[in-house]
Motif scaffolding. Structure first.
Motif, PDB file in Angstrom:
ATOM      1  N   ILE A  24      42.141 -33.562   8.048  1.00  0.00           N
ATOM      2  CA  ILE A  24      42.711 -32.332   7.484  1.00  0.00           C
ATOM      3  C   ILE A  24      44.213 -32.518   7.327  1.00  0.00           C
ATOM      4  CG2 ILE A  24      43.076 -29.868   7.856  1.00  0.00           C
ATOM      5  CD1 ILE A  24      40.467 -29.788   9.386  1.00  0.00           C
ATOM      6  N   ASP A  74      35.575 -30.316  13.557  1.00  0.00           N
ATOM      7  CA  ASP A  74      36.018 -29.096  12.892  1.00  0.00           C
ATOM      8  C   ASP A  74      34.826 -28.137  12.798  1.00  0.00           C
ATOM      9  OD1 ASP A  74      36.978 -27.101  11.270  1.00  0.00           O
ATOM     10  OD2 ASP A  74      37.409 -28.389   9.554  1.00  0.00           O
ATOM     11  N   SER A  76      35.293 -24.781  12.091  1.00  0.00           N
ATOM     12  CA  SER A  76      35.839 -23.572  11.481  1.00  0.00           C
ATOM     13  C   SER A  76      34.813 -22.838  10.626  1.00  0.00           C
ATOM     14  CB  SER A  76      37.058 -23.920  10.625  1.00  0.00           C
ATOM     15  OG  SER A  76      37.987 -24.688  11.347  1.00  0.00           O
ATOM     16  N   ASP A 105      47.592 -21.951  10.525  1.00  0.00           N
ATOM     17  CA  ASP A 105      48.135 -22.565   9.313  1.00  0.00           C
ATOM     18  C   ASP A 105      48.767 -21.537   8.386  1.00  0.00           C
ATOM     19  OD1 ASP A 105      47.211 -25.170   9.981  1.00  0.00           O
ATOM     20  OD2 ASP A 105      45.202 -24.636   9.262  1.00  0.00           O
ATOM     21  N   ASN A 128      42.977 -20.890   8.998  1.00  0.00           N
ATOM     22  CA  ASN A 128      43.218 -21.546  10.278  1.00  0.00           C
ATOM     23  C   ASN A 128      42.062 -22.494  10.591  1.00  0.00           C
ATOM     24  OD1 ASN A 128      45.614 -19.994  10.717  1.00  0.00           O
ATOM     25  ND2 ASN A 128      44.311 -18.267  11.287  1.00  0.00           N
ATOM     26  N   VAL A 129      42.269 -23.356  11.584  1.00  0.00           N
ATOM     27  CA  VAL A 129      41.277 -24.390  11.892  1.00  0.00           C
ATOM     28  C   VAL A 129      40.958 -24.386  13.381  1.00  0.00           C
ATOM     29  CG1 VAL A 129      40.753 -26.865  11.805  1.00  0.00           C
ATOM     30  CG2 VAL A 129      42.093 -25.820   9.971  1.00  0.00           C
TER      31      VAL A 129
END
Length: 253
Positions: free
Chosen positions: A31, A89, A91, A56, A76-77
């Motif tokens: 990312i 990840d 998310s 983010d 956001n992550v």
């Protein structure tokens, strides 16, 4: 902070005063399109392994005029710790809280509703903050430790707590300030997985005093006072759904 085009960077402490960049090995290097402003470690599913949350958001509103990049507002992550030195990840499966798109900067972590799992407060540029309530993270056992100094400062800033369950040891330190212009709860959160008690809780106070406690039951808030040991314990009824605060829900898998 990492700017657009840079990966989320993770440095491994080598134990000799040096650090190694393990971002790629840890699975964080894929990312690179976002501007990461705030970050923190959190055990959002109480499995005893700390994941990573990254807030983010671009710093320039003009980013919306440039084609091919995410723009001023960004998602956001959330990374889940796989327990083997790598992160995934998650998310896309973490509920509506991770669908929010904003220019997010700071993030703070706390079990604000005292249900045993960590929630997230996010500050946004020119927008109200978002409170993400963790729904489901308390399916495993947990322990919250509140430290009160006497010889040390009252807030116990600098105190280190070590919690051992079986062969696993976790360490947390009471700190003032974290992430980007943020302050998380001074209570220390430990996910205990399937363990119904912590075999050992050790604390090293800023004054140098060391204390230890054995067989501390899970699913409670334990207050440690310097020199006096465990002075208070609190348990709370299990809660599922609903909230006394306006919140956008974070649902870790």
């Amino acid at each position: 902070m990492n700017f657009a085009g840079d990966p989320t960077t993770l440095y491994h402490n080598n134990g000799d005063g040096t650090f190694s960049d393990v971002s790629q090995q840890a699975g964080l290097g894929a990312i690179t399109q976002y501007v990461g402003m705030g970050v923190g470690f959190l055990d959002f599913d109480n499995d005893g392994w700390k994941g990573i949350f990254v807030a983010d958001g671009h710093v320039y509103p003009e980013a919306d005029r440039i084609k091919g990049i995410p723009g001023f507002k960004q998602p956001n992550v959330l990374f889940r710790n796989l327990g083997n030195g790598r992160f995934a990840d998650v998310s896309s499966t973490a509920g509506p809280g991770l669908k929010i798109v904003a220019s997010s900067h700071g993030c703070a972590f706390a079990d604000y509703d005292n249900d045993g799992d960590i929630d997230i407060l996010i500050s946004n540029n020119n927008e109200p903050p978002d409170l993400l309530r963790n729904e489901g993270g308390n399916k495993r056992h947990w322990l919250l430790v509140k430290c009160l100094g006497t010889r040390s400062n009252r807030s116990a800033i600098g105190a280190r707590v070590r919690v051992v369950t079986g062969q696993r040891a976790q360490m947390e330190e009471v700190i003032s300030g974290s992430s980007f212009l943020s302050q998380s709860d001074l209570r220390l959160h430990f996910g205990l997985g399937q363990a119904k008690a912590a075999d050992l809780v050790e604390i090293t106070w800023p004054s140098g005093l060391k204390e230890s406690f054995r067989s501390v039951p899970a699913n409670q808030v334990v207050t440690l006072e310097e020199g006096r040991g465990i002075v208070k314990t609190q348990t709370f009824p299990a809660r599922a759904g609903g909230s006394q605060f306006p919140a956008r829900v974070l649902s870790p898998r």
